[in-house]
Design a protein around this motif. Structure first.
Motif, short mmCIF file in Angstrom:
data_model
loop_
_atom_site.label_atom_id
_atom_site.label_comp_id
_atom_site.label_asym_id
_atom_site.label_seq_id
_atom_site.Cartn_x
_atom_site.Cartn_y
_atom_site.Cartn_z
N ASP A 1 0.83 -1.20 0.00
CA ASP A 1 0.00 0.00 0.00
C ASP A 1 0.87 1.26 0.00
N ASP A 2 1.94 1.26 0.81
CA ASP A 2 2.86 2.41 0.84
C ASP A 2 3.52 2.61 -0.51
N ILE A 3 3.96 1.52 -1.11
CA ILE A 3 4.60 1.61 -2.43
C ILE A 3 3.60 2.13 -3.46
N SER A 4 2.38 1.63 -3.40
CA SER A 4 1.34 2.08 -4.33
C SER A 4 1.08 3.57 -4.16
N ASN A 5 1.01 4.05 -2.93
CA ASN A 5 0.80 5.47 -2.68
C ASN A 5 1.98 6.30 -3.19
N SER A 6 3.18 5.80 -3.00
CA SER A 6 4.38 6.50 -3.49
C SER A 6 4.35 6.60 -5.01
N VAL A 7 4.01 5.51 -5.66
CA VAL A 7 3.95 5.50 -7.12
C VAL A 7 2.88 6.49 -7.60
N ALA A 8 1.75 6.53 -6.92
CA ALA A 8 0.68 7.46 -7.30
C ALA A 8 1.14 8.90 -7.14
N ALA A 9 1.83 9.20 -6.05
CA ALA A 9 2.32 10.57 -5.81
C ALA A 9 3.35 10.95 -6.86
N ILE A 10 4.25 10.04 -7.17
CA ILE A 10 5.28 10.31 -8.19
C ILE A 10 4.62 10.52 -9.54
N SER A 11 3.62 9.73 -9.84
CA SER A 11 2.90 9.86 -11.11
C SER A 11 2.23 11.22 -11.21
N GLU A 12 1.62 11.68 -10.12
CA GLU A 12 1.00 13.01 -10.12
C GLU A 12 2.02 14.11 -10.33
N GLU A 13 3.18 13.99 -9.67
CA GLU A 13 4.24 14.99 -9.84
C GLU A 13 4.74 15.00 -11.28
N GLN A 14 4.90 13.82 -11.85
CA GLN A 14 5.37 13.73 -13.23
C GLN A 14 4.35 14.36 -14.18
N SER A 15 3.08 14.11 -13.92
CA SER A 15 2.03 14.69 -14.76
C SER A 15 2.04 16.21 -14.67
N ALA A 16 2.20 16.73 -13.44
CA ALA A 16 2.25 18.18 -13.26
C ALA A 16 3.46 18.77 -13.97
N SER A 17 4.59 18.08 -13.88
CA SER A 17 5.80 18.56 -14.56
C SER A 17 5.62 18.55 -16.07
N ALA A 18 4.99 17.51 -16.58
CA ALA A 18 4.75 17.43 -18.02
C ALA A 18 3.84 18.57 -18.47
N GLU A 19 2.83 18.89 -17.66
CA GLU A 19 1.95 20.00 -18.01
C GLU A 19 2.70 21.32 -18.02
N GLU A 20 3.61 21.52 -17.06
CA GLU A 20 4.42 22.73 -17.03
C GLU A 20 5.31 22.83 -18.27
N VAL A 21 5.90 21.71 -18.66
CA VAL A 21 6.77 21.70 -19.84
C VAL A 21 5.94 22.02 -21.08
N MET A 22 4.75 21.45 -21.19
CA MET A 22 3.90 21.72 -22.34
C MET A 22 3.49 23.19 -22.39
N ALA A 23 3.19 23.77 -21.23
CA ALA A 23 2.83 25.19 -21.19
C ALA A 23 4.00 26.06 -21.60
N THR A 24 5.20 25.69 -21.16
CA THR A 24 6.40 26.44 -21.52
C THR A 24 6.66 26.34 -23.02
N VAL A 25 6.52 25.16 -23.57
CA VAL A 25 6.71 24.97 -25.01
C VAL A 25 5.69 25.80 -25.79
N GLN A 26 4.46 25.84 -25.30
CA GLN A 26 3.42 26.64 -25.96
C GLN A 26 3.79 28.12 -25.93
N ASN A 27 4.27 28.59 -24.78
CA ASN A 27 4.68 29.99 -24.67
C ASN A 27 5.83 30.31 -25.61
N ILE A 28 6.79 29.40 -25.70
CA ILE A 28 7.93 29.60 -26.60
C ILE A 28 7.46 29.63 -28.05
N THR A 29 6.54 28.74 -28.39
CA THR A 29 6.01 28.70 -29.75
C THR A 29 5.30 30.01 -30.10
#
Length: 78
Positions: A12-40
């Motif tokens: 359960d702890d590992i599953s929660n950690s993976v979920a948290a990491i996945s959320e952080e990765q998703s947020a980072s990907a959204e930030e990168v996409m927004a930055t790329v859009q701004n640059i474009t």
């Protein structure tokens, strides 16, 4: 039984950690996409402004040629 509960808690702890990491990765990907859009958008704006500047430079060059033609008409010969 205690060992099984401990393993379930660990999973359960590992599953929660993976979920948290996945959320952080998703947020980072959204930030990168927004930055790329701004640059474009900035690149498109720079390209448009450059095109406008080139057109103005052509207009100034044409005006200078016209003025030169007029000045040549009125040149006094010695």
């Amino acid at each position: 039984m205690k060992n099984m509960i401990k393993m379930i808690n660990t999973i359960d702890d590992i599953s929660n950690s993976v979920a948290a990491i996945s959320e952080e990765q998703s947020a980072s990907a959204e930030e990168v996409m927004a930055t790329v859009q701004n640059i474009t958008e900035a690149a498109i704006e720079v390209a448009n402004e450059s095109k406008g500047a080139a057109e103005m430079a052509t207009d100034v060059s044409d005006a200078a040629e016209t003025i030169k033609t007029f000045v040549d008409t009125f040149k006094l010969e010695k």
